[in-house]
Design a protein around this motif. Structure first.
Motif, short mmCIF file in Angstrom:
data_model
loop_
_atom_site.label_atom_id
_atom_site.label_comp_id
_atom_site.label_asym_id
_atom_site.label_seq_id
_atom_site.Cartn_x
_atom_site.Cartn_y
_atom_site.Cartn_z
N THR A 146 43.64 46.07 34.79
CA THR A 146 43.09 44.92 35.07
C THR A 146 42.65 43.80 34.85
O THR A 146 43.15 44.76 33.58
CB THR A 146 41.50 46.11 35.03
OG1 THR A 146 41.34 45.96 33.58
CG2 THR A 146 41.37 47.28 36.07
N THR A 147 42.11 43.31 34.98
CA THR A 147 42.29 41.55 34.52
C THR A 147 41.62 41.82 32.93
O THR A 147 42.08 41.45 32.03
CB THR A 147 41.69 40.78 35.34
OG1 THR A 147 41.66 40.55 36.29
CG2 THR A 147 41.64 39.03 34.22
N ALA A 148 40.64 42.41 33.15
CA ALA A 148 39.43 43.07 31.39
C ALA A 148 40.47 43.41 30.47
O ALA A 148 40.44 43.67 29.10
CB ALA A 148 38.15 43.53 32.04
N GLN A 149 41.55 43.95 31.47
CA GLN A 149 42.70 45.23 30.72
C GLN A 149 43.32 43.95 29.58
O GLN A 149 43.85 44.59 28.73
CB GLN A 149 42.92 46.69 30.66
CG GLN A 149 42.06 47.71 30.79
CD GLN A 149 42.42 48.49 31.97
OE1 GLN A 149 43.75 47.78 33.30
NE2 GLN A 149 41.64 49.96 31.84
N CYS A 150 43.84 43.33 30.76
CA CYS A 150 44.64 42.35 30.23
C CYS A 150 44.00 41.47 29.34
O CYS A 150 44.93 41.15 28.25
CB CYS A 150 45.26 41.41 31.79
SG CYS A 150 45.97 42.20 32.55
N GLY A 151 42.80 41.63 29.17
CA GLY A 151 42.02 40.39 28.14
C GLY A 151 42.48 41.26 26.72
O GLY A 151 42.54 40.97 25.55
N ARG A 152 41.95 42.48 27.22
CA ARG A 152 42.13 43.35 25.54
C ARG A 152 43.13 43.52 25.50
O ARG A 152 43.60 43.82 23.53
CB ARG A 152 41.75 44.88 26.15
CG ARG A 152 41.88 46.09 25.24
CD ARG A 152 40.74 46.93 25.84
NE ARG A 152 40.80 48.44 24.34
CZ ARG A 152 40.02 49.24 24.22
NH1 ARG A 152 40.16 49.89 25.73
NH2 ARG A 152 39.94 49.80 23.40
N LEU A 153 44.26 43.50 25.74
CA LEU A 153 45.69 43.37 25.46
C LEU A 153 46.13 42.51 24.82
O LEU A 153 46.67 41.88 23.42
CB LEU A 153 46.64 43.98 26.27
CG LEU A 153 48.26 43.20 26.75
CD1 LEU A 153 48.84 44.48 25.66
CD2 LEU A 153 49.07 43.45 27.86
#
Length: 335
Positions: free
Chosen positions: A113-120
């Motif tokens: 998800t976009t949020a998980q991309c931020g976490r990455l």
């Protein structure tokens, strides 16, 4: 796998029990890995096979770095020490390391998800900031400067050589057809953009060196372990962030998912302390690198190694799209 690891001799050096099963792990282009089950548990046995990174002292340095990162809470899987305290076991002239087995799966950017991309992006920023702490900036000596950007005249010569190899390949196949098309296309692009050769790279620091989906394991939605630290070294940090994004977020047609790139890059900049201008310069340098790079075709035609062939269609299309959408890509990383 043609090389069977000497399990008896290896396991005698550890408190890991006796081998029950040992299965090769197929993912990855370099080195050899095995899923090892013993009477004491499950392990990942790594045979350090790549001659560029297999020196025991270089492996031990990687191991010390991952242990220090683990102490800081970075998700890694440090190797287990043998009875003598060492983490590198040399048997029959080959170097091995035994790691705990990490249950998890690899996830491409399309699965995030976009949020998980931020976490990455935040994770990679934490890796860079933490490496600076555990390795010390003083060890990133002035001699560690970015290599000069690719010379287009050298690339033109390489393109001509590869085109000749394509013509000589028999029987001709669809890969040859795509290779020829991309080589001619790339030559035209280089002729148009030869004056945009970038200066030396930006600020250097310790980097993972090979941050991509196959070197990151997820457990559920959370990163469980960053693996394969063979390329640990001192290089321009922001360029690693751009290269990683170009792998995680490339679509099959050779475009980048720019909204996900933006979320990733913002989080990276925040945790790594990188500036927008640093990311913009890294985008330019990595774009130029991609414009001049033909490692997949060199593997195919010079070495007869086809393992990277499935990556070629998207990777070669990405260069063309990136050139056309250069401003939008820069804005996604630096905006």
């Amino acid at each position: 796998m043609s090389h069977a690891p000497p399990l008896g001799a290896l396991l005698r050096r550890y408190s890991a029990g006796s081998a029950l099963t040992c299965d090769p792990v197929d993912q990855g282009l370099l080195n050899r890995g095995y899923r090892l089950c013993t009477t004491r548990g499950r392990y990942f046995l790594k045979h350090h096979f790549d001659p560029e990174t297999a020196a025991p002292e270089a492996i031990a340095r990687q191991h010390r770095a991952t242990q220090r990162l683990a102490d800081l809470g970075v998700p890694v899987a440090p190797p287990l020490p043998a009875h003598d305290g060492r983490t590198v076991a040399v048997v029959g002239g080959h170097a091995y390391a035994l790691h705990p087995w990490i249950d998890g799966r690899h996830r491409h950017g399309a699965q995030l998800t976009t949020a998980q991309c931020g976490r990455l992006g935040a994770l990679l920023g934490v890796v860079h900031a933490s490496l600076e702490r555990v390795m010390g900036t003083g060890r990133a000596a002035p001699a560690h400067r970015a290599a000069p950007a690719a010379d287009p005249e050298v690339t033109f010569t390489l393109i001509d050589d590869l085109l000749a190899r394509v013509r000589r390949h028999r029987p001709a196949d669809s890969f040859d057809e795509l290779a020829r098309h991309r080589l001619l296309e790339r030559r035209r692009l280089l002729e148009q953009h030869a004056g945009r050769r970038p200066p030396h790279g930006g600020p250097v620091g310790w980097v993972h060196g090979d941050f991509h989906p196959f070197n990151l394991l997820y457990r559920g939605d959370a990163p469980a372990a960053i693996v394969d630290w063979d390329r640990l070294g001192v290089k321009p940090r922001a360029e690693e962030a751009v290269r990683a994004a170009a792998i995680f977020f490339v679509r099959p047609a050779g475009t980048l998912d720019l909204p996900k790139v933006r979320a990733y890059a913002r989080a990276y900049r925040r945790t790594a302390g990188a500036t927008p201008s640093e990311l913009a310069a890294a985008v330019h340098r990595v774009w130029w690198e991609r414009l001049n790079d033909f490692w997949m075709l060199r593997w195919h035609y010079e070495r007869g190694d086809t393992r990277a062939d499935p990556q070629f269609p998207a990777a070669s299309a990405l260069v063309v799209w990136w050139t056309r959408e250069y401003d939008a890509v820069c804005d996604a990383f630096a905006g």
